[in-house]
Design an enzyme around this catalytic site. Structure first.
Site, short mmCIF file in Angstrom:
data_model
loop_
_atom_site.label_atom_id
_atom_site.label_comp_id
_atom_site.label_asym_id
_atom_site.label_seq_id
_atom_site.Cartn_x
_atom_site.Cartn_y
_atom_site.Cartn_z
N GLY A 182 0.79 -1.23 0.00
CA GLY A 182 0.00 0.00 0.00
C GLY A 182 0.82 1.27 0.00
O GLY A 182 1.84 1.35 0.65
N SER A 183 0.40 2.27 -0.73
CA SER A 183 1.07 3.57 -0.75
C SER A 183 0.43 4.46 -1.80
O SER A 183 -0.77 4.36 -2.05
CB SER A 183 2.57 3.42 -1.01
OG SER A 183 3.22 4.62 -0.70
N ARG A 184 1.25 5.32 -2.45
CA ARG A 184 0.70 6.23 -3.46
C ARG A 184 1.72 6.48 -4.56
O ARG A 184 2.93 6.28 -4.37
CB ARG A 184 0.28 7.55 -2.83
CG ARG A 184 1.44 8.39 -2.35
CD ARG A 184 0.98 9.59 -1.54
NE ARG A 184 0.57 10.72 -2.36
CZ ARG A 184 -0.07 11.79 -1.87
NH1 ARG A 184 -0.39 11.84 -0.59
NH2 ARG A 184 -0.39 12.78 -2.66
#
Length: 216
Positions: A182-184
């Site tokens: 998960g992240s961006r």
């Protein structure tokens, strides 16, 4: 004839093998109360590192999403860390349920790669965008337009993987890295770029068109 590709990112193999081996040992020892949750974890890890095929749109000027997830920013800003002056910024947040393999948004040559250590705040916040560890790739596109794509680590995602190297020429939709758990991904584009997505939209890496990048 092209050999079939296993639809799992190679970076996931150690996690999958460890989880699978642990499940097997628990099953052999007949610890059913532990083996069943371990089997569920193995299944989740397999699913998390999935790497499905994607088909890039046929339009030569189509600028596609570099990540699966939800658009959390789509606005003009100034951020001189990556590009000078006003730019169009598009940010895509990947939760743990999204595909985490990142794809090149628009064909071009990698001019610079910058990996900056940092914090690990929640990636969907402004604090995370400003202070978290990131890997920024500066690109000159095939039609001579400069843009920057930035992988940003998050609260859980603490391992950025970038397969691209300086001097590489990559095609639209080509795999170039991933971020674990998960992240961006942030995009910095010329201010005149007109995006077809808005905050809250769901996008798919390599397929969803964010807009069209014409000649400089």
């Amino acid at each position: 004839m092209k050999a079939p590709r296993i639809p799992i990112a190679q970076e996931g193999y150690p996690f999958i093998l460890f989880a699978g081996f642990s499940t097997l040992i628990l099953a052999i020892l007949e610890f059913a109360y532990a083996a069943l949750p371990a089997l569920a974890v193995t299944g989740f890890v397999l699913w998390f590192f999935r790497d499905p095929e994607r088909v890039a749109p046929p339009h030569a000027d189509a600028f596609v999403s570099p990540a699966d997830g939800k658009v959390i920013v789509a606005e003009k800003i100034t951020d001189d860390r990556f590009m000078q002056g006003e730019v169009m910024k598009i940010s895509i947040f990947m939760n743990v349920f999204n595909v985490h393999v990142n794809r090149f948004p628009f064909g071009g040559e990698v001019k610079e790669i910058t990996l900056r250590p940092g914090k690990f705040y929640s990636a969907d916040t402004n604090k995370g965008a400003l202070h978290n560890e990131y890997c920024a790739i500066t690109v000159t596109s095939k039609n001579n337009i400069k843009y920057c794509v930035v992988q940003v680590a998050g609260l859980i995602a603490r391992r950025i993987v970038c397969w691209a190297e300086k001097g590489d020429s990559l095609a639209t939709g080509q795999r170039y890295g991933l971020i674990r758990f998960g992240s961006r991904v942030d995009l910095y584009l010329p201010a005149h770029f007109s995006t077809s997505v808005k905050k809250g939209d769901k996008v798919r890496a390599g397929e969803t068109v964010l807009g069209y990048l014409g000649a400089a």
